[in-house]
Scaffold this active site. Structure first.
Site, PDB file in Angstrom:
ATOM      1  N   ARG A 115      41.555  45.636   6.367  1.00  0.00           N
ATOM      2  CA  ARG A 115      41.265  47.053   7.349  1.00  0.00           C
ATOM      3  C   ARG A 115      42.896  46.859   8.020  1.00  0.00           C
ATOM      4  O   ARG A 115      43.335  45.775   9.322  1.00  0.00           O
ATOM      5  CB  ARG A 115      40.489  46.399   7.929  1.00  0.00           C
ATOM      6  CG  ARG A 115      39.638  47.267   9.236  1.00  0.00           C
ATOM      7  CD  ARG A 115      38.123  46.568  10.291  1.00  0.00           C
ATOM      8  NE  ARG A 115      39.981  45.844  11.042  1.00  0.00           N
ATOM      9  CZ  ARG A 115      39.048  44.442  12.143  1.00  0.00           C
ATOM     10  NH1 ARG A 115      37.534  44.230  11.460  1.00  0.00           N
ATOM     11  NH2 ARG A 115      39.995  44.344  13.007  1.00  0.00           N
ATOM     12  N   HIS A 172      38.683  46.983  14.388  1.00  0.00           N
ATOM     13  CA  HIS A 172      37.196  47.400  14.094  1.00  0.00           C
ATOM     14  C   HIS A 172      36.853  48.450  14.435  1.00  0.00           C
ATOM     15  O   HIS A 172      35.925  49.271  14.005  1.00  0.00           O
ATOM     16  CB  HIS A 172      36.342  45.819  14.659  1.00  0.00           C
ATOM     17  CG  HIS A 172      34.486  47.243  15.122  1.00  0.00           C
ATOM     18  ND1 HIS A 172      33.877  46.936  13.910  1.00  0.00           N
ATOM     19  CD2 HIS A 172      33.903  47.074  15.184  1.00  0.00           C
ATOM     20  CE1 HIS A 172      33.326  47.270  13.964  1.00  0.00           C
ATOM     21  NE2 HIS A 172      33.073  47.604  14.836  1.00  0.00           N
ATOM     22  N   TYR A 215      44.181  39.520  17.251  1.00  0.00           N
ATOM     23  CA  TYR A 215      43.990  38.352  16.190  1.00  0.00           C
ATOM     24  C   TYR A 215      44.425  38.593  14.639  1.00  0.00           C
ATOM     25  O   TYR A 215      43.989  37.651  13.907  1.00  0.00           O
ATOM     26  CB  TYR A 215      42.300  38.391  16.515  1.00  0.00           C
ATOM     27  CG  TYR A 215      41.817  39.370  16.163  1.00  0.00           C
ATOM     28  CD1 TYR A 215      41.320  39.759  14.888  1.00  0.00           C
ATOM     29  CD2 TYR A 215      41.610  40.352  17.214  1.00  0.00           C
ATOM     30  CE1 TYR A 215      40.560  40.962  14.475  1.00  0.00           C
ATOM     31  CE2 TYR A 215      40.174  41.734  16.444  1.00  0.00           C
ATOM     32  CZ  TYR A 215      40.036  42.238  15.438  1.00  0.00           C
ATOM     33  OH  TYR A 215      39.625  42.938  14.552  1.00  0.00           O
TER      34      TYR A 215
HETATM   35  C1  LIG Z   1      22.600  43.464  10.985  1.00  0.00           C
HETATM   36  C2  LIG Z   1      23.864  44.046  12.752  1.00  0.00           C
HETATM   37  N1  LIG Z   1      24.742  42.459  13.091  1.00  0.00           N
HETATM   38  C3  LIG Z   1      26.002  43.490  13.799  1.00  0.00           C
HETATM   39  C4  LIG Z   1      25.764  44.392  13.729  1.00  0.00           C
HETATM   40  C5  LIG Z   1      27.884  44.660  14.704  1.00  0.00           C
HETATM   41  N2  LIG Z   1      28.868  44.742  13.694  1.00  0.00           N
HETATM   42  C6  LIG Z   1      28.864  46.391  13.480  1.00  0.00           C
HETATM   43  S1  LIG Z   1      30.800  46.839  12.509  1.00  0.00           S
HETATM   44  C7  LIG Z   1      30.382  44.674  12.707  1.00  0.00           C
HETATM   45  C8  LIG Z   1      31.061  43.822  11.506  1.00  0.00           C
HETATM   46  C9  LIG Z   1      31.344  44.373  10.224  1.00  0.00           C
HETATM   47  O1  LIG Z   1      32.077  43.524   9.311  1.00  0.00           O
HETATM   48  P1  LIG Z   1      32.147  44.190   8.036  1.00  0.00           P
HETATM   49  O2  LIG Z   1      31.102  44.286   8.089  1.00  0.00           O
HETATM   50  O3  LIG Z   1      33.362  43.315   7.624  1.00  0.00           O
HETATM   51  O4  LIG Z   1      32.936  45.831   8.456  1.00  0.00           O
HETATM   52  P2  LIG Z   1      34.523  46.124   8.328  1.00  0.00           P
HETATM   53  O5  LIG Z   1      33.809  46.901   9.384  1.00  0.00           O
HETATM   54  O6  LIG Z   1      35.343  44.636   8.820  1.00  0.00           O
HETATM   55  O7  LIG Z   1      34.416  47.171   7.309  1.00  0.00           O
HETATM   56  C10 LIG Z   1      29.412  43.795  13.307  1.00  0.00           C
HETATM   57  C11 LIG Z   1      29.215  42.436  13.593  1.00  0.00           C
HETATM   58  C12 LIG Z   1      25.640  45.017  13.194  1.00  0.00           C
HETATM   59  N3  LIG Z   1      25.946  46.611  13.256  1.00  0.00           N
HETATM   60  N4  LIG Z   1      24.999  45.262  12.291  1.00  0.00           N
END
Ligand SMILES: Cc1ncc(C[n+]2csc(CCOP(=O)(O)OP(=O)(O)O)c2C)c(N)n1
Length: 341
Positions: free
Chosen positions: A260, A264, A272
């Protein structure tokens, strides 16, 4: 735990060679390149609009993951159904969503796909066989398994494909959806984008398993691992998975290793993440590395690259202008169509 202990360090992730490149038609390869350039250009424009305060909500960048989205979607037919997540702008464009539709959503336009109810990329288009992303991570997996089940029940020769992040793969729906797809041998492909972080959590803190692909074994389904920045390799492993699905052999879990390249969302400066990691992955940029390979194979040169850049620039300009020209959503209609009449 030191940030040097990378889980997926073994060399078992598939990549392609120059001989593999030569097996493909030059027009097809240039098409992949062009769609990656389109994705980067639109992504960059959306990021700029966010920083200018022009957007109504957040901005999630696909930067660095364009090849993964474009390469995997290129393995599908237009009648196959995709369920993109927030890093899959390239999949939406490759599957036929016009740029203005994306921009109208980000700009909260009355005639955008969600008519101002979502202000980022959470929209679908049944006309384009695109199911909307679901914010609750992994919830799209049982939904897309259901889409695949509908193909089986209607005896339609179609495949359903969706993506999930490394973080999202730890949520219950991931496991339930994949188990369901495995038991019913559904024509379903799941691509796990291991981009090293889930928000600020590195992958070492996400699973004790040696990698993410090994989870497939628990559901008795096929799996593969691929270098996610090698667009052609992503295309090839997805094509194999899609053929297995069409042939009745059931689902596949593909782990694609990538990075990435932003926070976020754009509001997150990703302090970080060690700078060396960004530097290391910048060298593996999917567009620059693919361009270099195409140049070596004499498929791309300065003239063609400039033509593509100019056309893409014009497309982004024209589609952005179009989106700005649309009327903003009227808050009085905020909850119209949210509930069934
Ligand atoms: C069930 C749930 N828990 C927490 C969240 C909050 N949240 C949104 S994106 C995210 C991180 C996602 O990381 P990843 O799946 O690795 O995808 P990336 O953003 O790295 O592409 C979190 C914790 C959510 N949307 N849904």
């Amino acid at each position: 735990m030191p940030r040097t202990s990378r889980k997926s360090s073994e060399a078992s992730f598939r990549s392609t060679t120059e001989a593999d490149l030569k097996r493909h038609d030059a027009g097809f390869l240039l098409g992949l390149y062009r769609d990656m350039v389109r994705t980067r250009a639109l992504d960059t424009r959306i990021e700029a609009l966010y920083k200018q305060g022009k957007l109504v909500a957040g901005c999630y960048s696909s930067r660095g993951q364009e090849g993964l989205s474009v390469g995997s979607t290129a393995a599908l037919r237009k009648d196959d159904v995709i369920g993109p997540m927030i890093r899959n702008l390239g999949s939406m464009l490759r599957h036929g969503i016009p740029m203005t539709m994306v921009l109208r959503n980000y700009l909260g336009r009355a005639n955008g796909p969600t008519k101002g109810r979502d202000g980022s990329s959470h929209f679908g288009s049944l006309e384009h066989n695109v199911i909307a992303p679901i914010s609750m991570l992994a919830s799209l997996i049982p939904v897309m398994s259901g889409v695949a089940l509908s193909f089986l029940m209607r005896k339609e020769d179609r495949v359903a494909l969706t993506w999930i992040g490394d973080g999202g793969s730890n949520v219950g729906d991931f496991h339930e959806g994949l188990n369901f797809a495995g038991v019913l041998k559904l024509p379903f492909v799941l691509i796990l984008e291991n981009n090293q972080y889930a928000y600020s959590t590195p992958i070492e803190y996400q699973t004790a398993a040696k990698d993410f692909a090994c989870r497939a074994e628990g559901y008795g389904i096929a799996s593969s691992k691929v270098e996610g920045n090698d667009t052609l390799a992503v295309y090839e492993v997805t094509k194999e998975a899609v053929e297995r699905a069409r042939g009745g052999a059931g689902p596949t879990l593909i782990e694609a290793r990538t990075m990435r390249m932003r926070g976020h969302a754009i509001h997150d400066d990703a302090k970080y993440v060690p700078q060396e990691m960004f530097d290391e992955w910048e060298k593996k940029d999917p567009i620059a590395t693919f361009a270099e390979r195409l140049r070596k194979a004499k498929i791309l040169d300065d003239k063609i690259a400039k033509r593509i850049d100019d056309e893409v620039k014009a497309e982004v300009e024209e589609q952005t202008e179009d989106a700005f020209a649309q009327p903003p959503a009227d808050p009085a209609h905020e909850i119209d169509e949210v509930y069934a009449p």
